[in-house]
Design an enzyme around this catalytic site. Structure first.
Site, PDB file in Angstrom:
ATOM      1  N   LYS A 265      19.882  29.054  22.657  1.00  0.00           N
ATOM      2  CA  LYS A 265      20.210  30.291  21.932  1.00  0.00           C
ATOM      3  C   LYS A 265      19.501  31.464  22.601  1.00  0.00           C
ATOM      4  O   LYS A 265      18.280  31.557  22.605  1.00  0.00           O
ATOM      5  CB  LYS A 265      19.784  30.184  20.465  1.00  0.00           C
ATOM      6  N   ASP A 270      17.267  39.957  17.182  1.00  0.00           N
ATOM      7  CA  ASP A 270      18.072  39.648  16.000  1.00  0.00           C
ATOM      8  C   ASP A 270      17.690  40.579  14.851  1.00  0.00           C
ATOM      9  O   ASP A 270      16.718  40.330  14.134  1.00  0.00           O
ATOM     10  CB  ASP A 270      17.854  38.177  15.607  1.00  0.00           C
ATOM     11  N   LYS A 277      17.962  42.251   8.338  1.00  0.00           N
ATOM     12  CA  LYS A 277      16.705  41.625   7.944  1.00  0.00           C
ATOM     13  C   LYS A 277      15.764  42.664   7.342  1.00  0.00           C
ATOM     14  O   LYS A 277      15.835  43.837   7.701  1.00  0.00           O
ATOM     15  CB  LYS A 277      16.012  41.045   9.195  1.00  0.00           C
ATOM     16  N   ASP A 288      13.892  35.556  19.614  1.00  0.00           N
ATOM     17  CA  ASP A 288      15.054  34.779  19.198  1.00  0.00           C
ATOM     18  C   ASP A 288      15.841  34.230  20.400  1.00  0.00           C
ATOM     19  O   ASP A 288      16.898  33.637  20.238  1.00  0.00           O
ATOM     20  CB  ASP A 288      15.957  35.635  18.288  1.00  0.00           C
ATOM     21  N   ASP A 347      23.562  37.438   9.775  1.00  0.00           N
ATOM     22  CA  ASP A 347      22.259  36.998  10.289  1.00  0.00           C
ATOM     23  C   ASP A 347      22.291  35.530  10.703  1.00  0.00           C
ATOM     24  O   ASP A 347      21.369  35.054  11.366  1.00  0.00           O
ATOM     25  CB  ASP A 347      21.188  37.237   9.214  1.00  0.00           C
ATOM     26  N   ARG A 351      24.119  30.250  15.280  1.00  0.00           N
ATOM     27  CA  ARG A 351      25.069  29.141  15.253  1.00  0.00           C
ATOM     28  C   ARG A 351      26.436  29.571  15.799  1.00  0.00           C
ATOM     29  O   ARG A 351      27.186  28.743  16.296  1.00  0.00           O
ATOM     30  CB  ARG A 351      25.169  28.571  13.830  1.00  0.00           C
TER      31      ARG A 351
HETATM   32  N1  BES Z   1      16.715  33.990  14.202  1.00  0.00           N
HETATM   33  C1  BES Z   1      16.822  33.663  12.843  1.00  0.00           C
HETATM   34  C2  BES Z   1      15.958  32.458  12.435  1.00  0.00           C
HETATM   35  C3  BES Z   1      14.478  32.644  12.477  1.00  0.00           C
HETATM   36  C4  BES Z   1      13.793  33.013  11.341  1.00  0.00           C
HETATM   37  C5  BES Z   1      13.786  32.410  13.646  1.00  0.00           C
HETATM   38  C6  BES Z   1      12.418  33.160  11.408  1.00  0.00           C
HETATM   39  C7  BES Z   1      12.426  32.550  13.702  1.00  0.00           C
HETATM   40  C8  BES Z   1      11.735  32.933  12.566  1.00  0.00           C
HETATM   41  C9  BES Z   1      18.265  33.320  12.492  1.00  0.00           C
HETATM   42  O1  BES Z   1      19.242  33.961  13.222  1.00  0.00           O
HETATM   43  C10 BES Z   1      18.433  33.737  11.085  1.00  0.00           C
HETATM   44  O2  BES Z   1      18.418  34.887  10.819  1.00  0.00           O
HETATM   45  N2  BES Z   1      18.558  32.766  10.212  1.00  0.00           N
HETATM   46  C11 BES Z   1      18.686  33.015   8.848  1.00  0.00           C
HETATM   47  C12 BES Z   1      19.895  32.259   8.419  1.00  0.00           C
HETATM   48  C13 BES Z   1      20.384  32.630   7.088  1.00  0.00           C
HETATM   49  C14 BES Z   1      21.082  33.956   7.121  1.00  0.00           C
HETATM   50  C15 BES Z   1      21.372  31.570   6.706  1.00  0.00           C
HETATM   51  C16 BES Z   1      17.438  32.499   8.153  1.00  0.00           C
HETATM   52  O3  BES Z   1      16.939  31.435   8.536  1.00  0.00           O
HETATM   53  O4  BES Z   1      16.939  33.174   7.273  1.00  0.00           O
HETATM   54 ZN    ZN Z   2      19.827  35.840  12.393  1.00  0.00          ZN
HETATM   55 ZN    ZN Z   3      18.673  34.591  15.146  1.00  0.00          ZN
END
Ligand code: BES
Ligand code: ZN
Ligand code: ZN
Length: 506
Positions: A265, A270, A277, A288, A347, A351
């Site tokens: 990835k 992000d 966020k 990220d 967010d 995936r």
């Molecule tokens: N890049 C984030 C995941 C992440 C969170 C990495 C904290 C490192 C530290 C990912 O793209 C994301 O935002 N995931 C969300 C998914 C949710 C929207 C389903 C998450 O985990 O909050």
């Molecule tokens: Zn995200």
């Molecule tokens: Zn992300």
């Protein structure tokens, strides 16, 4: 840094000796008379130093007629590579203002022959090399001088003569790995205005040219022509165009024992997109692309070590930004596979771009093993904390090998299920799949189930959710910083895989 192996303490030996000490290891017998001449003894020193992990004890001794500064570094009980690495990295980092340009790593007290702890040596050297990392490379202020951190610094490794040849190979290998890990630190720690998708691509191209493996970069027109719809959808709000990087290492002059395909990835920042966020920790989202960096490092090391396998690294890369053109929650997009995706939350972008990466992998290569690495979910962090990456895998042999490699590397993985019980969570009424489950639980598992849709039933796939381990709080920085998690893990995994193949063939 110059690293040389030596088998004896001589008049040329540097004045500073770094001496890693597993718990209950006696001081070198040949120091006895020097110790007593200085009014010291093993017993006296053990009153102040019990060789706990990272414990340090310094004293002066005249050995062979020259004054030496002896730095004992504790490794704790039963140390392996991870402990030796942690202790020596910590030592070098903390002593940076005091260490001279030349030092020696003293290992003559650790036994001879097969009982000599090679893994400990490897960890110690790896730790020393990583300890020299300077996160403040972009500061313009005058830095405190650190002679041991300069380019021309040198390290002598003192070890028994009988091990010279074996140790020399391990020393070379460790330097290759460490140099790549240092590069990965920079890729992850540097900010997103510098590490753009184009910068990642340039790194890959340069690495491929230096290490003689093939690198191809698909630019935005190529992505459009080839139908990377999910990657392009995430890229819609971005100033920097998306790229898809293909790194392809094949062993020269020998038949590859198999093909391992890695997908990383590469979200260079992000924001969350329109599902934005909160601001408090958003700055960490420069990391990220930690999965991409791990994949890039793994391919580079495979090439440096001339491993007898083909390793393909695939990196979908973009940032996830806010703009009038940004992808909106509710949209239905297509993907490289042709499957349609309902966007619930922008967010959950990782995936999406991995879906295209995985589909590209299965459509274009017949890999024996398919592994993706991604800082994919906060849910993994809530589940495992910072001690291990989450491992989602459809093959028990692969699960086992990856866990073993993680343990050996000090980059742990822990398995989580991907039963079809979770399949309902990503069902969409109006598209083939949706990018977020409507349930508040098991987020990391639903993300894995989403990815599984795009692997075309590949029989040996693993998804590594490294959100909690790609960066970490540490003594090396005041904020979370890069760990290069995944590089050594993959190298240990490759070597294990090669050993098994070779065994089977014989
Ligand atoms: N890049 C984030 C995941 C992440 C969170 C990495 C904290 C490192 C530290 C990912 O793209 C994301 O935002 N995931 C969300 C998914 C949710 C929207 C389903 C998450 O985990 O909050
Ligand atoms: Zn995200
Ligand atoms: Zn992300």
């Amino acid at each position: 840094m110059r690293v040389e192996l030596k088998t004896q303490l001589t008049s040329d030996t540097p004045d500073t000796l770094i001496v890693p000490c597993p718990k209950d290891t006696p001081l070198p017998a040949e120091w006895a008379s020097s110790l007593s001449a200085a009014g010291l003894s093993s017993a006296l020193i053990s009153e102040d130093f019990s060789a706990e992990l990272k414990e340090v004890y310094t004293f002066f001794l005249t050995l062979n007629g020259t004054h030496k500064k002896i730095c004992l570094v504790g490794l704790g009980d039963d140390p392996g590579l991870p402990q030796a690495q942690a202790a020596l990295r910590s030592f070098v980092f903390r002593q940076r203002a005091k260490l001279p340009a030349k030092a020696a790593l003293y290992l003559l007290h650790l036994g001879e022959g097969p009982s000599f702890p090679m893994r400990l040596m490897e960890g110690a050297l790896n730790g020393i090399l990583l300890g020299r990392y300077q996160i403040g490379s972009m500061k313009t202020e005058e830095k405190t001088p650190a002679p041991f951190f300069e380019e021309n610094a040198s390290l002598d490794i003192l070890l028994p003569e009988s091990l010279y040849k074996q140790a020399s190979a391990i020393s070379d290998r460790t330097r290759h790995i460490a140099e790549t890990q240092l590069e990965i630190f920079d890729l992850v720690n540097k900010p997103s205005n510098l590490i753009t998708p184009q910068a990642l691509a340039a790194w890959a191209v340069e690495s491929g040219a230096a290490r003689n493996y093939h690198v191809r970069v698909l630019d935005k027109p190529a992505l459009e022509a080839q139908g990377f719809h999910a990657l392009l959808a995430v890229n819609r709000g971005s100033v920097d165009p998306a790229v898809f990087i293909v790194m392809d290492y094949q062993p020269a002059g020998q038949q590859a024992l198999g093909t391992i395909c890695l997908v990383g990835k590469g979200v260079t920042f992000d924001t969350g997109g329109l599902s934005i966020k909160p601001s408090s920790n958003m700055h960490y989202m420069k990391s990220d692309m930690g999965g991409a960096a791990a994949v890039m490092g793994a391919v580079e090391v495979a090439a440096k070590l001339n491993l007898p396998i083909r390793v393909i690294g695939l990196i979908p890369s973009t940032d996830n930004s806010v703009d009038a053109h940004s992808l909106k929650p509710n949209e239905i997009i297509s993907s490289y596979s042709g499957k349609t995706i309902e966007i619930i939350d922008t967010d959950a972008e990782g995936r999406l771009i991995l879906a295209d990466g995985l589909s590209y992998a299965v459509r274009n290569y017949q890999a024996d093993v398919l592994i993706d690495m991604a800082t994919l979910t906060g849910s993994t962090i809530r589940t495992l904390g910072y001690a291990a990456g989450g491992l989602f895998c459809n093959n028990t042999h692969l699960t086992e090998s990856l866990m073993r490699a993680g343990e050996a590397a000090g980059e742990r993985l822990w398995p989580l299920p991907i039963w079809d019980d979770y399949k309902d969570g990503i069902k969409s009424d109006i598209a083939d799949v949706k990018n977020l489950s409507s349930k508040p639980t098991a987020g990391a598992i639903y993300a894995a189930k989403f990815l599984e849709v795009f692997i075309d039933k590949h029989p040996s796939w693993a998804h590594l959710d490294i959100a909690g381990v790609a960066v970490a709080d540490s003594e090396f920085a005041s904020q979370k910083s890069a760990t290069a998690y995944g590089v050594r893990l993959m190298v240990e995994f490759f070597e294990d895989w090669i050993a098994k193949k070779t065994e089977k063939a014989n």
